[in-house]
Design a protein around this motif. Structure first.
Motif, PDB file in Angstrom:
ATOM      1  N   ARG A   1       0.881  -1.090  -0.005  1.00 34.94           N
ATOM      2  CA  ARG A   1      -0.099  -0.044   0.059  1.00 34.94           C
ATOM      3  C   ARG A   1       1.098   1.390  -0.161  1.00 34.94           C
ATOM      4  O   ARG A   1       1.781   1.376   0.839  1.00 34.94           O
ATOM      5  CB  ARG A   1      -0.894  -0.045   0.967  1.00 34.94           C
ATOM      6  CG  ARG A   1      -1.821   1.189   1.397  1.00 34.94           C
ATOM      7  CD  ARG A   1      -2.893   1.133   2.379  1.00 34.94           C
ATOM      8  NE  ARG A   1      -2.571   0.299   3.594  1.00 34.94           N
ATOM      9  CZ  ARG A   1      -2.087   0.733   4.821  1.00 34.94           C
ATOM     10  NH1 ARG A   1      -2.460   2.092   5.018  1.00 34.94           N
ATOM     11  NH2 ARG A   1      -1.784   0.092   5.820  1.00 34.94           N
TER      12      ARG A   1
ATOM     13  N   TYR B   1      -4.253   6.793  -1.809  1.00 34.63           N
ATOM     14  CA  TYR B   1      -3.422   5.694  -1.643  1.00 34.63           C
ATOM     15  C   TYR B   1      -3.757   4.638  -3.087  1.00 34.63           C
ATOM     16  O   TYR B   1      -4.525   4.667  -3.563  1.00 34.63           O
ATOM     17  CB  TYR B   1      -3.975   4.715  -0.403  1.00 34.63           C
ATOM     18  CG  TYR B   1      -3.645   5.183   0.704  1.00 34.63           C
ATOM     19  CD1 TYR B   1      -2.534   5.309   1.463  1.00 34.63           C
ATOM     20  CD2 TYR B   1      -4.515   6.318   1.339  1.00 34.63           C
ATOM     21  CE1 TYR B   1      -2.124   5.719   2.726  1.00 34.63           C
ATOM     22  CE2 TYR B   1      -4.293   6.716   2.620  1.00 34.63           C
ATOM     23  CZ  TYR B   1      -3.112   6.844   3.148  1.00 34.63           C
ATOM     24  OH  TYR B   1      -2.463   7.317   4.355  1.00 34.63           O
TER      25      TYR B   1
ATOM     26  N   TYR C   1      -1.612   0.882  -4.764  1.00 39.22           N
ATOM     27  CA  TYR C   1      -0.674  -0.502  -4.552  1.00 39.22           C
ATOM     28  C   TYR C   1       0.350  -0.666  -5.485  1.00 39.22           C
ATOM     29  O   TYR C   1       0.007  -0.474  -6.606  1.00 39.22           O
ATOM     30  CB  TYR C   1      -1.634  -1.586  -4.430  1.00 39.22           C
ATOM     31  CG  TYR C   1      -2.654  -1.581  -3.413  1.00 39.22           C
ATOM     32  CD1 TYR C   1      -2.362  -2.004  -2.143  1.00 39.22           C
ATOM     33  CD2 TYR C   1      -3.937  -0.953  -3.591  1.00 39.22           C
ATOM     34  CE1 TYR C   1      -3.388  -1.998  -1.063  1.00 39.22           C
ATOM     35  CE2 TYR C   1      -4.885  -0.589  -2.640  1.00 39.22           C
ATOM     36  CZ  TYR C   1      -4.643  -1.367  -1.589  1.00 39.22           C
ATOM     37  OH  TYR C   1      -5.621  -1.198  -0.674  1.00 39.22           O
TER      38      TYR C   1
END
Length: 239
Positions: free
Chosen positions: A202, A209, A211
């Motif tokens: 993350r 946010y 990944y």
């Protein structure tokens, strides 16, 4: 109150008469007998597998077993015991995390101050080596293996635990990743980064946010105001 442990049916299966106790981890739980001030570790039968011998706050403290070792604090220094109760890494570090993935994050020089992860971090700074103050420098972090050897001589401005053989590290204001040789696998480029879960970390970019994979490639663009780690193929997010 007395310490009791129950099974999934609610039946009391361990009642060792402890005054204080932690949860079980790797088959052992830190525990303290009533009217005593020393920590030991009980097994799932309630017997002390490691006899009470470690001091409690303010002279020391104990932590649950993780990755085969347990962190023990002794008069401001952190070391690690194995299941025999003996120190395999003597108390020598000003601060240390529990072991995960064969490594632990430590602070070797101080006094210094840092703010731990979590909602209480900004209100409860940690001050390895002494009381923090306005002139206390920020801590630098590095990593050790299970022998106590430094994985790298590098000191980082921030660091999180190893997971899936990589650890997030902060250099200046940005986060990247190192491997267990200390090699910088992913150069610092993220505003924030967490340990990998299910092959994904993350990360934070432009206040949002997303990944990234183990090469640092962003595979899910930063678009969420809130996000949690992946677990069994899914992650909780908020747009």
């Amino acid at each position: 109150s007395d310490g009791k442990y129950v099974d999934r049916s609610g039946k009391v299966v361990v009642d060792p008469g402890v005054e204080r106790g932690w949860d079980f981890s790797e088959g052992l739980a830190p525990a303290m007998r009533k009217k005593e001030r020393l920590w030991g570790f009980i097994d799932t039968t309630g017997k002390f597998a490691i006899s009470p011998r470690f001091e409690t706050y303010p002279n020391g403290y104990v932590h649950p077993f993780s990755d085969g070792l347990a962190k023990i604090e002794v008069r401001g220094k952190s070391g690690y015991i194995d299941r025999s109760g003996e120190f395999v890494i003597p108390p020598q570090f000003l601060d240390g995390s529990s072991f995960t993935n064969g490594a632990a994050r430590v602070v070797t020089t101080g006094p210094c101050v840092y703010f731990p992860d979590g909602p209480c971090g900004l209100m409860n700074p940690v001050s390895p080596g002494g009381k923090g103050g306005v002139n206390t420098p920020a801590c630098k972090f590095t990593f050790i293996d299970k022998t106590g050897r430094l994985l790298t001589p590098a000191q980082f401005d921030g660091a999180r635990n190893f997971s899936e053989d990589l650890a997030p590290v902060k250099i200046g204001t940005l986060w990247g990743f190192i491997d267990k040789t200390g090699y910088l696998v992913v150069a610092p480029k993220f505003e924030d980064a967490e340990p990998h879960h299910s092959g994904l970390s993350r990360i934070k970019e432009n206040g949002l946010y997303g990944y990234a994979d183990k090469t640092g490639k962003v595979v899910i663009p930063a678009q969420f105001s809130y996000a949690e780690d992946f677990s069994e193929g899914f992650a909780v997010v908020a747009g």
